[in-house]
Design an enzyme around this catalytic site. Structure first.
Site, PDB file in Angstrom:
ATOM      1  N   ARG A  46      -5.115  -8.893  -8.924  1.00 57.24           N
ATOM      2  CA  ARG A  46      -6.080  -9.700  -9.672  1.00 57.24           C
ATOM      3  C   ARG A  46      -6.420  -9.034 -10.996  1.00 57.24           C
ATOM      4  O   ARG A  46      -6.373  -7.800 -11.104  1.00 57.24           O
ATOM      5  CB  ARG A  46      -7.378  -9.865  -8.876  1.00 57.24           C
ATOM      6  CG  ARG A  46      -7.246 -10.798  -7.691  1.00 57.24           C
ATOM      7  CD  ARG A  46      -7.201 -12.262  -8.154  1.00 57.24           C
ATOM      8  NE  ARG A  46      -6.915 -13.168  -7.065  1.00 57.24           N
ATOM      9  CZ  ARG A  46      -5.702 -13.536  -6.654  1.00 57.24           C
ATOM     10  NH1 ARG A  46      -4.627 -13.065  -7.246  1.00 57.24           N
ATOM     11  NH2 ARG A  46      -5.546 -14.381  -5.653  1.00 57.24           N
ATOM     12  N   HIS A  67       2.483   0.130 -13.017  1.00 59.55           N
ATOM     13  CA  HIS A  67       3.244  -1.115 -13.205  1.00 59.55           C
ATOM     14  C   HIS A  67       4.730  -0.781 -13.091  1.00 59.55           C
ATOM     15  O   HIS A  67       5.186   0.223 -13.653  1.00 59.55           O
ATOM     16  CB  HIS A  67       2.917  -1.684 -14.591  1.00 59.55           C
ATOM     17  CG  HIS A  67       3.560  -3.009 -14.853  1.00 59.55           C
ATOM     18  ND1 HIS A  67       3.001  -4.202 -14.428  1.00 59.55           N
ATOM     19  CD2 HIS A  67       4.733  -3.343 -15.468  1.00 59.55           C
ATOM     20  CE1 HIS A  67       3.790  -5.202 -14.786  1.00 59.55           C
ATOM     21  NE2 HIS A  67       4.851  -4.703 -15.420  1.00 59.55           N
ATOM     22  N   GLY A 102       0.784  -1.234   0.000  1.00 64.02           N
ATOM     23  CA  GLY A 102       0.000   0.000   0.000  1.00 64.02           C
ATOM     24  C   GLY A 102       0.812   1.279   0.000  1.00 64.02           C
ATOM     25  O   GLY A 102       0.280   2.342   0.339  1.00 64.02           O
ATOM     26  N   SER A 103       2.075   1.208  -0.443  1.00 66.34           N
ATOM     27  CA  SER A 103       2.860   2.451  -0.429  1.00 66.34           C
ATOM     28  C   SER A 103       2.327   3.452  -1.465  1.00 66.34           C
ATOM     29  O   SER A 103       2.379   4.662  -1.251  1.00 66.34           O
ATOM     30  CB  SER A 103       4.351   2.172  -0.670  1.00 66.34           C
ATOM     31  OG  SER A 103       4.576   1.709  -1.975  1.00 66.34           O
ATOM     32  N   ASN A 104       1.792   2.953  -2.571  1.00 66.19           N
ATOM     33  CA  ASN A 104       1.216   3.886  -3.559  1.00 66.19           C
ATOM     34  C   ASN A 104      -0.076   4.511  -3.043  1.00 66.19           C
ATOM     35  O   ASN A 104      -0.335   5.692  -3.277  1.00 66.19           O
ATOM     36  CB  ASN A 104       0.981   3.175  -4.893  1.00 66.19           C
ATOM     37  CG  ASN A 104       2.267   3.046  -5.679  1.00 66.19           C
ATOM     38  OD1 ASN A 104       2.744   4.018  -6.247  1.00 66.19           O
ATOM     39  ND2 ASN A 104       2.861   1.853  -5.668  1.00 66.19           N
ATOM     40  N   ASP A 114      -1.794  -5.420 -18.980  1.00 64.83           N
ATOM     41  CA  ASP A 114      -0.612  -4.533 -18.977  1.00 64.83           C
ATOM     42  C   ASP A 114      -0.284  -3.952 -20.353  1.00 64.83           C
ATOM     43  O   ASP A 114       0.839  -3.512 -20.594  1.00 64.83           O
ATOM     44  CB  ASP A 114       0.627  -5.244 -18.406  1.00 64.83           C
ATOM     45  CG  ASP A 114       0.516  -5.491 -16.906  1.00 64.83           C
ATOM     46  OD1 ASP A 114      -0.248  -4.772 -16.226  1.00 64.83           O
ATOM     47  OD2 ASP A 114       1.191  -6.413 -16.412  1.00 64.83           O
TER      48      ASP A 114
HETATM   49  C1  GRF Z   1       3.983  -1.338  -7.230  1.00 72.40           C
HETATM   50  O1  GRF Z   1       5.305  -1.552  -7.570  1.00 72.40           O
HETATM   51  C2  GRF Z   1       3.126  -1.277  -8.463  1.00 72.40           C
HETATM   52  O2  GRF Z   1       3.829  -0.870  -9.595  1.00 72.40           O
HETATM   53  C3  GRF Z   1       2.699  -2.708  -8.673  1.00 72.40           C
HETATM   54  O3  GRF Z   1       2.566  -3.234  -7.391  1.00 72.40           O
HETATM   55  C4  GRF Z   1       3.396  -2.514  -6.494  1.00 72.40           C
HETATM   56  C5  GRF Z   1       2.520  -2.073  -5.367  1.00 72.40           C
HETATM   57  O4  GRF Z   1       3.263  -1.532  -4.309  1.00 72.40           O
HETATM   58  N1  GRF Z   1       1.501  -2.766  -9.473  1.00 72.40           N
HETATM   59  P1  GRF Z   1       2.509  -0.897  -3.079  1.00 72.40           P
HETATM   60  O5  GRF Z   1       1.545  -1.947  -2.533  1.00 72.40           O
HETATM   61  O6  GRF Z   1       1.788   0.316  -3.554  1.00 72.40           O
HETATM   62  O7  GRF Z   1       3.583  -0.588  -2.085  1.00 72.40           O
END
Ligand code: GRF
Length: 197
Positions: free
Chosen positions: A82, A100, A11-13, A139
């Site tokens: 998924r 991605h 969940g860092s994004n 993708d």
């Molecule tokens: C990220 O590297 C994103 O590109 C990929 O999954 C990863 C998710 O990272 N789709 P996070 O859970 O947001 O830390």
């Protein structure tokens, strides 16, 4: 924009989206123990938890109904592991994006950390991240924006992944802002959007 963010893991994004002040209406998660849920709860964002039980079509139809109830009109995948049933793509045409960890179309198709492992295996000198439209071609949807990082001698999946995520954490919130401001236009498979950085 009424935004749903789909997550499955760290969940860092999601944390970066929230830290950037982008309003998130709901977080959808298919993994009950995902760390991402902590970020959602800390920010007071409602969570829709839907473990992977039953058929994909059933699960996704249920999620679409819940999102419609909330009048969600935009979906961002931020580490969602998924593939969607068609019903999700049909419910939000040209309104689903994903991030991605590679410069697509290179190293498409795998879930993190597979694209990072492949970048190291192939010895590429530059990698990065891609924010793209989600279509039924995994993708391979139209590219909205990309950010590059060098691949350095001695890099591991962990160090390269951290460098790429540093870029994603800026790029994904920026792209969401562009959408909110109506600055992204799709023409065939070419996207017209602000340049990055
Ligand atoms: C990220 O590297 C994103 O590109 C990929 O999954 C990863 C998710 O990272 N789709 P996070 O859970 O947001 O830390």
């Amino acid at each position: 924009m009424k935004l749903a963010v789909f997550v499955s893991g760290r969940g860092s994004n999601l944390a970066a989206i929230l830290a950037a002040g982008i309003p998130v209406d709901v977080v959808v998660c298919n993994v009950p123990e995902a760390a991402a849920l902590g970020h959602a709860r800390a920010a007071g964002v409602p969570v829709l938890a839907r473990p992977d039980q039953g058929s994909r079509a059933e699960r996704d139809a249920w999620v679409v109904e819940r999102l419609r109830e909330r009048q969600v009109n935009f979906v961002a995948l931020a580490g969602y592991n998924r593939v969607f049933d068609r019903c999700v793509l049909e419910a939000f045409p040209e309104r689903i994006i994903n991030t991605h960890p590679s410069l697509l179309p290179a190293f498409a198709g795998g879930v993190d950390p597979e694209p990072l492992r492949l970048a190291l295996e192939y010895g590429v000198k530059v990698s990065g991240c891609t924010v793209h439209f989600v279509t039924d071609d995994l993708d391979h949807g139209p590219v909205i924006a990309q950010a590059c990082v060098p691949v350095l001698p001695g890099d591991t999946v962990a160090t390269l992944g951290e460098r790429i995520r540093g870029q994603e954490h800026q790029l994904l919130p920026a792209v969401l802002r562009w959408f909110a401001e109506g600055r992204v236009h799709l023409d065939g498979r070419v996207v017209y959007a602000p340049t990055w950085p």
